[in-house]
Scaffold this active site. Structure first.
Site, PDB file in Angstrom:
ATOM      1  N   LYS A   1       0.894  -1.152   0.000  1.00  0.00           N
ATOM      2  CA  LYS A   1       0.000   0.000   0.000  1.00  0.00           C
ATOM      3  C   LYS A   1       0.932   1.201   0.000  1.00  0.00           C
ATOM      4  O   LYS A   1       1.683   1.419   0.952  1.00  0.00           O
ATOM      5  CB  LYS A   1      -0.909   0.003   1.229  1.00  0.00           C
ATOM      6  CG  LYS A   1      -1.826   1.215   1.270  1.00  0.00           C
ATOM      7  CD  LYS A   1      -2.794   1.142   2.439  1.00  0.00           C
ATOM      8  CE  LYS A   1      -3.715   2.353   2.446  1.00  0.00           C
ATOM      9  NZ  LYS A   1      -4.711   2.259   3.550  1.00  0.00           N
TER      10      LYS A   1
ATOM     11  N   ASP B   1     -15.287   1.719   6.557  1.00  0.00           N
ATOM     12  CA  ASP B   1     -15.248   1.707   5.093  1.00  0.00           C
ATOM     13  C   ASP B   1     -15.370   0.286   4.562  1.00  0.00           C
ATOM     14  O   ASP B   1     -14.679  -0.094   3.622  1.00  0.00           O
ATOM     15  CB  ASP B   1     -13.975   2.375   4.578  1.00  0.00           C
ATOM     16  CG  ASP B   1     -14.061   2.761   3.101  1.00  0.00           C
ATOM     17  OD1 ASP B   1     -15.198   2.882   2.582  1.00  0.00           O
ATOM     18  OD2 ASP B   1     -13.014   2.945   2.463  1.00  0.00           O
TER      19      ASP B   1
END
Length: 191
Positions: A3, A97
């Site tokens: 990431k 999320d």
């Protein structure tokens, strides 16, 4: 899997604090249904979170099932997501999320072990006792709990459970039908 976060995008104290929170949470939580972070690396321009590989994201998985995922596979996927979310909530954290793009799936065929992992804790929040209210709108349209929009204050754990229900609905209906149902509900609310 990496990431990659551009340091130039870390322009506010809030964005730095949120990234620090994500890293702390990823270092704290250990569960087979949560994506594990191996390490954090720094370069001059980027911060790299070295994550375990967890399969394809559920959104991409849906492409093979335009009219909904078979019930047995939906159950296997939901079992993994619920187990991971239970661990997150037990540690006083809400994800905020949950959506198909943040669920990694690799279903075993022929007796192997399924891999279902929740990933991307970039919007997570630590919450105190059950019922603690949050007031910042975050997450993804289509997976927001209604109270996030209508009341402006919400219980993060309950909002996660709403998002979990949306994922189940998309598994059962298929992506296109879920999108049509979501848009018609949104159009009805706006009018």
């Amino acid at each position: 899997v990496l990431k990659v976060i551009a340091k130039e995008r870390m322009t506010s104290h809030r964005s730095v604090a949120q990234l620090a929170k994500e890293i702390t949470v990823l270092r704290t939580l250990r569960h087979p249904s949560l994506c594990y972070m191996h390490d954090v690396l720094h370069s001059r321009d980027h911060l790299l979170l070295v994550m375990e590989r967890g399969g394809e994201d559920l959104f991409d998985f849906f492409e093979a099932y335009p009219h909904g995922v078979p019930e047995a596979d939906s159950q296997r996927i939901m079992r993994g997501v619920v187990a991971g979310l239970d661990c997150v909530h037990a540690h006083g954290i809400c994800h905020r999320d949950l959506k198909p793009e943040n669920v990694l799936v690799s279903l075993a065929r022929g007796g192997g072990r399924d891999v279902v992992k929740i990933c991307d804790f970039g919007l997570c929040e630590r919450v105190g006792a059950p019922g603690t209210r949050l007031c910042d709108l975050c997450g993804s349209p289509g997976f927001f709990a209604p109270e996030m929009i209508t009341l402006g204050r919400y219980d993060g754990r309950r909002a996660d459970v709403w998002s979990l229900g949306c994922i189940l609905l998309e598994l059962v209906l298929g992506h296109e039908h879920f999108y049509v149902a979501w848009m018609s509900a949104y159009d009805h609310e706006v009018m």
